[in-house]
Every structure is written in C-alpha cells, then in structure tokens.
Motif scaffolding. Structure first.
Motif, PDB file in Angstrom:
ATOM      1  N   THR A   6       2.860  -9.386   1.975  1.00  0.00           N
ATOM      2  CA  THR A   6       1.899  -8.881   2.943  1.00  0.00           C
ATOM      3  C   THR A   6       2.279  -9.374   4.333  1.00  0.00           C
ATOM      4  N   ALA A  15      -5.331  10.751  -9.047  1.00  0.00           N
ATOM      5  CA  ALA A  15      -4.231  11.724  -9.092  1.00  0.00           C
ATOM      6  C   ALA A  15      -4.290  12.596 -10.340  1.00  0.00           C
ATOM      7  N   ARG A  53       2.698  -5.106   4.182  1.00  0.00           N
ATOM      8  CA  ARG A  53       3.698  -4.257   3.537  1.00  0.00           C
ATOM      9  C   ARG A  53       4.672  -3.668   4.555  1.00  0.00           C
ATOM     10  N   GLY A  88       1.598   3.171   0.388  1.00  0.00           N
ATOM     11  CA  GLY A  88       2.316   4.409   0.107  1.00  0.00           C
ATOM     12  C   GLY A  88       1.410   5.618   0.186  1.00  0.00           C
ATOM     13  N   VAL A  89       0.241   5.528  -0.433  1.00  0.00           N
ATOM     14  CA  VAL A  89      -0.702   6.650  -0.364  1.00  0.00           C
ATOM     15  C   VAL A  89      -1.125   6.864   1.090  1.00  0.00           C
ATOM     16  N   ARG A 140      -5.515  -4.195   7.502  1.00  0.00           N
ATOM     17  CA  ARG A 140      -6.322  -5.413   7.496  1.00  0.00           C
ATOM     18  C   ARG A 140      -5.820  -6.503   8.426  1.00  0.00           C
TER      19      ARG A 140
HETATM   20  N1  LIG Z   1      -6.568   6.925  -7.789  1.00  0.00           N
HETATM   21  C1  LIG Z   1      -5.275   7.198  -7.982  1.00  0.00           C
HETATM   22  O1  LIG Z   1      -4.884   8.147  -8.677  1.00  0.00           O
HETATM   23  C2  LIG Z   1      -4.253   6.333  -7.324  1.00  0.00           C
HETATM   24  C3  LIG Z   1      -2.920   6.735  -7.275  1.00  0.00           C
HETATM   25  C4  LIG Z   1      -1.987   5.939  -6.595  1.00  0.00           C
HETATM   26  C5  LIG Z   1      -2.428   4.749  -6.023  1.00  0.00           C
HETATM   27  N2  LIG Z   1      -3.738   4.395  -6.144  1.00  0.00           N
HETATM   28  C6  LIG Z   1      -4.230   3.153  -5.554  1.00  0.00           C
HETATM   29  O2  LIG Z   1      -3.969   3.202  -4.179  1.00  0.00           O
HETATM   30  C7  LIG Z   1      -3.807   1.886  -3.702  1.00  0.00           C
HETATM   31  C8  LIG Z   1      -2.553   1.823  -2.870  1.00  0.00           C
HETATM   32  O3  LIG Z   1      -1.433   2.057  -3.718  1.00  0.00           O
HETATM   33  P1  LIG Z   1       0.013   2.122  -3.075  1.00  0.00           P
HETATM   34  O4  LIG Z   1       1.009   2.246  -4.146  1.00  0.00           O
HETATM   35  O5  LIG Z   1      -0.028   3.143  -2.022  1.00  0.00           O
HETATM   36  O6  LIG Z   1       0.048   0.635  -2.437  1.00  0.00           O
HETATM   37  P2  LIG Z   1       1.165  -0.151  -1.645  1.00  0.00           P
HETATM   38  O7  LIG Z   1       2.107   0.782  -1.021  1.00  0.00           O
HETATM   39  O8  LIG Z   1       1.679  -1.231  -2.496  1.00  0.00           O
HETATM   40  O9  LIG Z   1       0.314  -0.825  -0.486  1.00  0.00           O
HETATM   41  C9  LIG Z   1      -0.845  -1.556  -0.707  1.00  0.00           C
HETATM   42  C10 LIG Z   1      -1.538  -1.699   0.651  1.00  0.00           C
HETATM   43  O10 LIG Z   1      -2.859  -2.132   0.414  1.00  0.00           O
HETATM   44  C11 LIG Z   1      -3.184  -3.161   1.312  1.00  0.00           C
HETATM   45  N3  LIG Z   1      -4.103  -4.089   0.656  1.00  0.00           N
HETATM   46  C12 LIG Z   1      -3.920  -4.730  -0.510  1.00  0.00           C
HETATM   47  N4  LIG Z   1      -5.003  -5.444  -0.816  1.00  0.00           N
HETATM   48  C13 LIG Z   1      -5.885  -5.252   0.183  1.00  0.00           C
HETATM   49  C14 LIG Z   1      -7.193  -5.756   0.451  1.00  0.00           C
HETATM   50  N5  LIG Z   1      -7.831  -6.576  -0.379  1.00  0.00           N
HETATM   51  N6  LIG Z   1      -7.796  -5.343   1.588  1.00  0.00           N
HETATM   52  C15 LIG Z   1      -7.168  -4.517   2.447  1.00  0.00           C
HETATM   53  N7  LIG Z   1      -5.941  -4.006   2.242  1.00  0.00           N
HETATM   54  C16 LIG Z   1      -5.316  -4.390   1.120  1.00  0.00           C
HETATM   55  C17 LIG Z   1      -1.879  -3.843   1.671  1.00  0.00           C
HETATM   56  O11 LIG Z   1      -2.062  -4.345   2.948  1.00  0.00           O
HETATM   57  P3  LIG Z   1      -1.066  -5.372   3.644  1.00  0.00           P
HETATM   58  O12 LIG Z   1       0.075  -4.515   4.135  1.00  0.00           O
HETATM   59  O13 LIG Z   1      -1.888  -5.961   4.724  1.00  0.00           O
HETATM   60  O14 LIG Z   1      -0.654  -6.348   2.570  1.00  0.00           O
HETATM   61  C18 LIG Z   1      -0.886  -2.690   1.585  1.00  0.00           C
HETATM   62  O15 LIG Z   1      -0.716  -2.071   2.846  1.00  0.00           O
HETATM   63  C19 LIG Z   1      -3.805   0.973  -4.929  1.00  0.00           C
HETATM   64  O16 LIG Z   1      -5.117   0.478  -5.089  1.00  0.00           O
HETATM   65  C20 LIG Z   1      -3.494   1.920  -6.043  1.00  0.00           C
HETATM   66  O17 LIG Z   1      -4.000   1.464  -7.272  1.00  0.00           O
HETATM   67  C21 LIG Z   1      -4.651   5.155  -6.768  1.00  0.00           C
END
Ligand SMILES: NC(=O)c1ccc[n+]([C@@H]2O[C@H](COP(=O)([O-])OP(=O)(O)OC[C@H]3O[C@@H](n4cnc5c(N)ncnc54)[C@H](OP(=O)(O)O)[C@@H]3O)[C@@H](O)[C@H]2O)c1
Length: 332
Positions: A320, A270, A322, A157-158, A178
């Motif tokens: 996976t 964020a 996504r 999503g990000v 990946r």
């Molecule tokens: N710092 C902040 O404020 C903040 C805010 C929001 C989100 N985040 C972080 O941002 C990340 C993404 O969040 P989201 O809600 O956007 O996720 P999401 O839409 O659920 O998607 C997760 C993605 O990460 C990939 N992934 C998962 N594990 C992986 C690994 N070990 N190696 C490579 N790719 C991997 C998945 O790949 P596949 O499609 O291949 O399964 C998927 O495309 C999370 O870690 C979340 O905690 C941080």
C-alpha cells in the motif's frame, strides 16, 4: 503439469505449494483447453488461501485463480467456429477457476477471444475487473441522472476500469483513495479525473465541491465504516453500489437517513453479468476492448511475477498504496 495448490488454509508461504498435478482431461463437448499465460493476483485470492472466505477444500487440494489470459490448445466438439475460438487463438477467461496452473479446461462460453491489438497484460486487467466495472457502471449510469459518480478505492484494478468506462460514457467521475500518497500515484494515470484523498477530515466536502454537487452514486468495495460515510456524502435519492468488503467489519447504517433521504443501497458482483443476454455480453466485451485502446494509461502500471513466485505476488498485492495490477506470468 505445474500448479499452485493448497490443502489447508493459512499463511500463503506455509500452505501454498508449487506441485506437479495431473493435466486436465481433453476437452469435452463445448469445452476448450487453454494454456494460461497470465493471471491477476486479486485481494480475493489471498483471502481464499487464508480461509477468510469459507470454501471447502477438496481432497486433491485447491488451485487458486478466478481469471486468466492464455492461448487455446484444444477445442472440444460442438464449439461454434463463429466464436473465433480455435487452436492458437489468444483468449481471456471469465468465469474460470484454478488458473494458477499451466492449463485449464473451460466451458466455451467463458472463453473470450482477445483482439491482436490488446496485449495479454491489458486483457488480464479487463477480465474479471473489467466485467465487474461494466456491471457497476450500467447500474451507476441508470441511477445517476447525469450527476457525478464517486469511485472509491479508485487505485484498484476495478477502480481503473470504472474510471475509464465513465470517461467512455462522458460521465463525470470523482476518484477517492484513502491516502495522499495513493492520490499522487493515481492522478497521472487518470488525466482529467479529480482525485480526492480521504486521509484528512473534510474529504466529503471536498468531493461535493469537486463535483459541483453531491454525487448521485457512490461505487464502493470497502464497506465497513465507509458505507455510512458514503451514504452521508450522497445527494438525496442517491445510490450506494457496493461490490466488496475490503474493510470486513460490519457497517453500522442507520435506516433513518435511508428512509428520510430515500437512499438506495445495492450489492452487485461480476457473476451477475452472466445472466445478461449473449448479445449484451458481446457488446460489453467489445466496450472493454475499446476501453483498453482508448485508455492505455489506465493499464500501463503493473508488477509481474514469474509463475513460480505466487507467494511473492500475493505479498506484493498487499503493498500500500497500490501501484497498479499484480500479475503472475507463465513462461511463454
Ligand atoms: N463483486 C465482484 O464481483 C468483484 C469483482 C472483482 C473485485 N471485487 C472486489 O473489488 C475490490 C478491489 O479489487 P481489485 O482487484 O480491483 O483490488 P486491487 O487492485 O488489489 O486494489 C485494492 C485497492 O483497495 C484499496 N484498499 C484496500 N483496503 C482498503 C481499505 N480498508 N480502505 C480503503 N481502501 C482500501 C487499496 O488502497 P491502497 O492503494 O491505499 O492500498 C487498493 O487501491 C476487492 O474488494 C475485490 O474483492 C469484487
């Protein structure tokens, strides 16, 4: 009112209950009651329920949910009408907590009116994930000097928000995922953006070849072994912006290349956005709504689950590769 609640950490199917809990008290000064219609299901929600991210659980239990979209029901005293917050107004919430319930009371500063031409489903996807992308993109553009940006876990999503923002700013983004299967899914939703898969050796050279030069900035939520690999891919003087730990293993990073190649490693989230001025935040939100209008294809693919199906939604959010966002929707 109904809510999903856990009182101990564990497997979501075992610890997450769908219960009647007390409705929130009427909004106090500068507070707003919002009936939640949609919330994103994030990797973080699953980690919280399982207890991988330590957080105390109060006696009444924890209701998951850190963002959401809904409709204003009640407005407390002192909320400035100029904000557009009034009963019946569609809004998105950030920051928020406990949105896996029918209603929340939120501080007015966290209640963001959604324009009529932005759907609930899209608003849901640009709430915390869009704000995270705004914070990251500001840092990335400041550090890149016009050189390419590498967006990892680009199918997330990000990642979708980052790619749309890069396009809005005429910055060249390279999307890294990946798997080849993930690349095939992502490519049609980000036309004009090169998508590279890290499934095979040689992906780093492919990133550099695709960009015409090594990226100046990598924006990464994976961490673990990926951190050192990304530092290697960067141009000298480059910056690795980290914002998550999808691979929770510690990163083995040598300080020698950091020093010799004058690389920067920086963590962002964020919530840092809340420290920016109200004028900056308003401008960022306007950018997110504009991005939603310009890049609808980035938000077109999602899976929706009815509100009762939280555990099914959590399981689906693990699928996976996504296929877009996972959304938990209340009946409207
Ligand atoms: N710092 C902040 O404020 C903040 C805010 C929001 C989100 N985040 C972080 O941002 C990340 C993404 O969040 P989201 O809600 O956007 O996720 P999401 O839409 O659920 O998607 C997760 C993605 O990460 C990939 N992934 C998962 N594990 C992986 C690994 N070990 N190696 C490579 N790719 C991997 C998945 O790949 P596949 O499609 O291949 O399964 C998927 O495309 C999370 O870690 C979340 O905690 C941080």
């Amino acid at each position: 009112m109904k809510a999903h609640v856990y009182r101990r950490n564990g497997e979501p199917t075992e610890v997450l209950g769908f219960e009647d809990i007390a409705a929130p008290a009427p909004p106090g000064p500068n507070e707003v009651t919002v009936r939640i219609t949609k919330r994103m299901v994030h990797p973080l929600d699953d980690l919280m329920v399982r207890g991988y991210i330590p957080a105390p659980i109060p006696a009444e239990g924890t209701v998951p949910g850190g963002d959401g979209v809904g409709v204003v029901e009640q407005v407390g005293a002192g909320v400035d009408p100029a904000t557009g917050i009034k009963p019946g107004q569609r809004v998105m919430l950030f920051p928020a907590s406990g949105t896996w319930s029918e209603r929340v009371v939120a501080p007015a500063m966290a209640v963001i009116p959604v324009p009529d031409d932005v759907s609930d489903t899209t608003a849901c996807q640009i709430a915390i994930n869009g704000i995270t992308a705004i914070v990251l993109m500001r840092a990335a553009l400041a550090a890149s000097g016009g050189a390419p940006l590498l967006v990892t876990a680009a199918g997330s999503g990000v990642g979708h928000n980052l790619i749309a923002l890069a396009q809005m700013h005429d910055a060249k983004a390279i999307a890294l995922v990946r798997s080849d299967a993930g690349a095939a899914i992502l490519a049609p939703s980000v036309p004009g953006v090169a998508v590279v898969s890290s499934e095979h050796d040689g992906w780093a050279a492919k990133v550099t070849a695709t960009g015409g030069q090594a990226p100046a900035v990598a924006i990464d939520p994976i961490g673990g072994e990926m951190s050192a690999q990304l530092l290697n891919v960067l141009a000298d003087g480059g910056t690795l912006l980290t914002y998550g730990g999808l691979d929770p293993r510690p990163s083995a990073i040598s300080t020698i290349p950091l020093t010799v190649r004058q690389l920067t490693l920086r963590g962002l989230n964020a919530y840092g956005w809340l420290a920016s001025t109200p004028v900056q935040r308003a401008s960022d939100i306007a950018d997110l709504f504009e991005l939603a209008r310009r890049a609808p294809q980035n938000f077109a693919e999602y899976r929706e689950f009815v509100f009762t199906q939280a555990t099914e939604a959590l399981a689906a959010a693990h699928a996976t590769p996504r296929r877009g966002a996972t959304i938990l929707t209340s009946e409207t």
